[in-house]
Design a protein around this motif. Structure first.
Motif, PDB file in Angstrom:
ATOM      1  N   SER A  60       0.918  -1.141  -0.001  1.00  0.00           N
ATOM      2  CA  SER A  60      -0.021  -0.084  -0.016  1.00  0.00           C
ATOM      3  C   SER A  60       0.946   1.344   0.119  1.00  0.00           C
ATOM      4  O   SER A  60       0.427   2.095  -0.663  1.00  0.00           O
ATOM      5  CB  SER A  60      -0.818  -0.119   1.238  1.00  0.00           C
ATOM      6  OG  SER A  60      -1.749  -1.054   1.048  1.00  0.00           O
ATOM      7  N   VAL A 108      -6.547   4.895  -1.184  1.00  0.00           N
ATOM      8  CA  VAL A 108      -5.690   3.770  -1.168  1.00  0.00           C
ATOM      9  C   VAL A 108      -6.501   2.375  -1.202  1.00  0.00           C
ATOM     10  O   VAL A 108      -6.365   1.492  -1.993  1.00  0.00           O
ATOM     11  CB  VAL A 108      -4.630   3.496  -0.127  1.00  0.00           C
ATOM     12  CG1 VAL A 108      -4.099   1.903   0.202  1.00  0.00           C
ATOM     13  CG2 VAL A 108      -3.702   4.341  -0.013  1.00  0.00           C
ATOM     14  N   GLU A 119      -7.008  -0.326  -4.533  1.00  0.00           N
ATOM     15  CA  GLU A 119      -6.731  -1.380  -4.458  1.00  0.00           C
ATOM     16  C   GLU A 119      -7.814  -2.667  -4.566  1.00  0.00           C
ATOM     17  O   GLU A 119      -7.684  -3.732  -4.898  1.00  0.00           O
ATOM     18  CB  GLU A 119      -6.035  -1.935  -3.114  1.00  0.00           C
ATOM     19  CG  GLU A 119      -4.600  -1.244  -2.918  1.00  0.00           C
ATOM     20  CD  GLU A 119      -4.121  -1.377  -1.374  1.00  0.00           C
ATOM     21  OE1 GLU A 119      -4.892  -1.728  -0.663  1.00  0.00           O
ATOM     22  OE2 GLU A 119      -2.674  -1.236  -1.326  1.00  0.00           O
ATOM     23  N   GLY A 123      -1.818  -5.693   0.177  1.00  0.00           N
ATOM     24  CA  GLY A 123      -2.331  -4.289   0.152  1.00  0.00           C
ATOM     25  C   GLY A 123      -3.299  -4.604   1.218  1.00  0.00           C
ATOM     26  O   GLY A 123      -4.189  -5.275   1.299  1.00  0.00           O
TER      27      GLY A 123
END
Length: 259
Positions: free
Chosen positions: A63, A195, A199, A207
């Motif tokens: 991440s 984030v 993802e 992640g």
């Protein structure tokens, strides 16, 4: 200065956090349905298991990789454009309508194009984070340069800054630095929130954001909550480190003004 104020403040903060955790544990035990609200102790157990297996480290590094990519690009794009818009009126008139048309579009809406342009790669995730972070940086840079007092500019000219380059780098840029720092700080906050979305479409099987959705599908809500708390703690850490760098290094001469 009251030397006891610092320890008392920390004690109050710790007591507040401890109280919240105790209330959480009590409510979870009353509900007694792990799927609806996992207890604090079950989340701690899940966290320890993830650390021992090494899975959490890989997720955090993945991440952070996307985050650094997106924020780095946002800084490289946002600050120069914001500078040009804030200093040159013609650039402002030409670029502002485009910025104001693109800015309200949520980063999530860019996911289809991120996949088309970059495929299922880290660059696609970085692009979504870039979209979320670039506009706060650009707008704050623009505002910082736009609000440069005329008296500073005139004083600079009297002291020998005759070209636009000299005035920008010796007068306007130092004045705009607090606004730029604020923009980067806000941009990092927004970028980190992106984030999870970045993802979501499966650029990797690691992640933090990916694992939140993965464990949600498997109904392991203790792991979902563990990753959510890790997400929040890392955001807090990033913000504290940035504030420390700004206060102790970048804007030490203006400590207390910006953050």
């Amino acid at each position: 200065m009251d030397k006891g104020r610092g320890p008392r403040k920390r004690t109050l903060e710790l007591a507040s956090v401890a109280t919240a955790l105790i209330i959480w544990e009590i409510i979870a035990r009353i509900i007694n349905v792990k799927y609806i609200l996992p207890s604090f102790t079950s989340v701690v157990s899940a966290f320890i298991k993830l650390v021992q297996e090494g899975e959490l480290y890989r997720d955090i590094l993945t991440s952070l990789n996307y985050f650094v990519l997106g924020i780095g690009l946002a800084v490289l794009v946002g600050i120069p454009i914001g500078t040009l818009m804030g200093w040159f009126k013609n650039v402002d008139r030409a670029v502002d309508p485009i910025i104001e048309m693109i800015r309200p579009i949520p980063p999530l809406a860019w996911i289809p194009f991120a996949i088309l342009w970059f495929g299922l790669t880290k660059y696609a995730a970085g692009f979504v984070i870039f979209i979320g972070a670039v506009f706060p940086i650009l707008i704050n840079t623009y505002t910082g340069f736009k609000n440069t007092p005329r008296v500073l500019v005139e004083s600079g000219k009297v002291l020998g800054c005759t070209s636009n380059k000299d005035i920008i780098f010796r007068i306007a840029l130092p004045f705009a630095l607090p606004s730029i720092a604020t923009g980067i700080r806000v941009g990092m906050g927004v970028g980190w929130m992106c984030v999870v979305a970045a993802e979501l479409f499966g650029v990797s099987t690691y992640g933090i954001g990916w694992k939140i959705w993965h464990w949600n599908d498997l109904h392991h809500m203790d792991l979902v909550l563990t990753y959510m708390l890790v997400l929040g703690l890392i955001a807090l850490l990033i913000d504290r480190v940035f504030r420390y760098l700004v206060q102790e290094w970048w804007l030490r001469w203006q400590s207390g003004v910006v953050v």
